[in-house]
Design an enzyme around this catalytic site. Structure first.
Site, PDB file in Angstrom:
ATOM      1  N   ASP A  91       0.869  -1.186   0.000  1.00 45.63           N
ATOM      2  CA  ASP A  91       0.000   0.000   0.000  1.00 45.63           C
ATOM      3  C   ASP A  91       0.901   1.230   0.000  1.00 45.63           C
ATOM      4  OD1 ASP A  91      -3.270   0.253   0.805  1.00 45.63           O
ATOM      5  OD2 ASP A  91      -2.068   2.090   0.943  1.00 45.63           O
ATOM      6  N   ILE A  92       0.335   2.373  -0.318  1.00 46.90           N
ATOM      7  CA  ILE A  92       1.115   3.619  -0.360  1.00 46.90           C
ATOM      8  C   ILE A  92       1.428   4.114   1.056  1.00 46.90           C
ATOM      9  CG2 ILE A  92      -0.846   5.218  -0.455  1.00 46.90           C
ATOM     10  CD1 ILE A  92       0.782   6.761  -2.631  1.00 46.90           C
ATOM     11  N   ARG A  93       0.661   3.601   2.042  1.00 53.27           N
ATOM     12  CA  ARG A  93       0.865   4.038   3.427  1.00 53.27           C
ATOM     13  C   ARG A  93       1.025   2.820   4.308  1.00 53.27           C
ATOM     14  NH1 ARG A  93      -4.639   3.569   5.779  1.00 53.27           N
ATOM     15  NH2 ARG A  93      -5.845   2.775   4.033  1.00 53.27           N
ATOM     16  N   TYR A 151     -14.315   8.315 -13.064  1.00 52.24           N
ATOM     17  CA  TYR A 151     -14.162   6.942 -12.565  1.00 52.24           C
ATOM     18  C   TYR A 151     -14.668   5.940 -13.612  1.00 52.24           C
ATOM     19  CZ  TYR A 151     -14.891   3.096  -9.151  1.00 52.24           C
ATOM     20  OH  TYR A 151     -14.878   1.914  -8.451  1.00 52.24           O
TER      21      TYR A 151
HETATM   22  C1  AKB Z   1     -18.052   3.666  -5.656  1.00 54.81           C
HETATM   23  O1  AKB Z   1     -19.138   3.973  -5.143  1.00 54.81           O
HETATM   24  O2  AKB Z   1     -17.322   4.468  -6.247  1.00 54.81           O
HETATM   25  C2  AKB Z   1     -17.624   2.226  -5.608  1.00 54.81           C
HETATM   26  C3  AKB Z   1     -18.059   1.487  -6.834  1.00 54.81           C
HETATM   27  C4  AKB Z   1     -19.459   1.082  -7.006  1.00 54.81           C
HETATM   28  O3  AKB Z   1     -17.255   1.227  -7.682  1.00 54.81           O
HETATM   29  N1  AKB Z   1     -18.142   1.591  -4.428  1.00 54.81           N
END
Ligand code: AKB
Length: 318
Positions: free
Chosen positions: A35-37, A142
């Site tokens: 992990d990074i930390r 994302y």
């Molecule tokens: C989020 O809410 O970003 C995550 C996902 C569903 O990928 N839990």
């Protein structure tokens, strides 16, 4: 061959529990948590642990060579809401980390598991029983990362023969480590708040359905897919999986069966609500069921009993 696994993001919500499960399945010395930390927790204390920033491909390669791993479980990523607040960081971390994991897997001939998400879908995707193969035009950074990641994993399999595998996770609910920066996190927060305060203010509007899964089912799915017979995998990456689909009023009603005075109110966060609105209500997991026997054990009722019991014990222990 027995797996020797490098896990990135090992101190995150999934990693914290997955590393302990992988210790049980493959042996403590066969799981290298990174992990990074660093943190005072059982993942760090119970087996090999190394600091790794996944954007540092050289270090990832060195660690993979040092421990002679044959499998990489790449979990380190920024979740949806956090990614939306810093899109460039999300691109660099989510895509840079994945490319480094894929390159390490290619050079060292490793299997690679990495999760995609319901976030890989968008507002033009069919909302209900979303098919395995369908329209994917996400409107979040994302989601852009997740679709790109799915395609990149397919590419590394087709072009270089890397044994890439992955699932599209729904919101994951767990008591060991709290999630951070996700849109589905409300479904974890609500349990903490129910026990600690007897009430919860939801940032997600009533009536908003999303797919969810209890962590034990998610961990079983990861191991089952990593162990699946490759000859039976038609899709390989980004399998739809789900255990339940609910909206805030339904989880509140389930909690009320155990804490009758529990109340829910709403203070909707427009950013996370817009993300939730762009995601499916429920996924069709037929391909995962047929190709590698995916099956979830926990529904909302069974999960709530377990979650409240485990969380109470954890919070009491301080
Ligand atoms: C989020 O809410 O970003 C995550 C996902 C569903 O990928 N839990």
């Amino acid at each position: 061959m027995r797996k020797k696994i490098l896990v990135t993001g090992a101190l995150g919500q999934i990693g914290t529990e997955l590393v302990m499960k992988l210790h049980d399945v493959y042996g403590t010395d066969h799981v290298i948590a990174t992990d990074i930390r660093n943190s005072e927790n059982e993942v760090v204390q119970s087996g090999p642990f190394e600091i790794l920033d996944v954007t540092d491909g050289k270090r990832m390669m060195e660690l993979a060579k040092k421990y002679q791993v044959n499998t990489i479980v790449h979990l380190a990523a920024l979740l949806s809401a956090k990614a939306e607040s810093n899109p460039l960081l999300a691109w660099n971390l989510n895509m840079g980390g994945l490319v480094n994991a894929l390159e390490t897997a290619r050079e060292l001939n490793c299997q690679l598991f990495t999760p995609s998400s319901i976030g890989a879908f968008g507002p033009t995707t069919p909302k209900n029983k979303t098919p395995q193969i369908t329209i994917q035009r996400p409107t979040t950074m994302y989601g852009v990362n997740k679709v790109s990641g799915e395609l990149l994993c397919d590419y590394y399999y087709e072009k270089f023969g890397v044994d890439t595998r992955g699932v599209r996770f729904p919101g994951l609910i767990s008591y060991a480590a709290e999630p951070g920066g996700g849109t589905t996190d409300y479904a974890v927060d609500i349990y903490y708040s129910a026990i600690e305060r007897g009430s919860y203010t939801s940032y997600i509007q009533k009536g908003t359905y999303m797919d969810m899964m209890y962590m034990p089912d998610a961990l079983n799915a990861i191991v089952a897919l990593m162990e699946a017979d490759p000859a039976k995998l038609k899709h390989r990456n980004a399998f739809n999986i789900t255990a339940m689909s609910f909206e805030p009023e339904e989880i509140a009603a389930e909690i009320r069966k155990h804490i009758p005075t529990f109340t829910i109110s709403y203070n909707v966060d427009p950013v996370r609500q817009a993300i939730a609105d762009s995601w499916p209500n429920s996924l069709d997991a037929t391909a995962a069921q047929e190709e590698w026997g995916f099956k979830a054990e926990y529904d909302l009722e069974k999960m709530t009993v377990d979650m409240l019991g485990k969380l109470r014990a954890k919070l009491l222990a301080g």
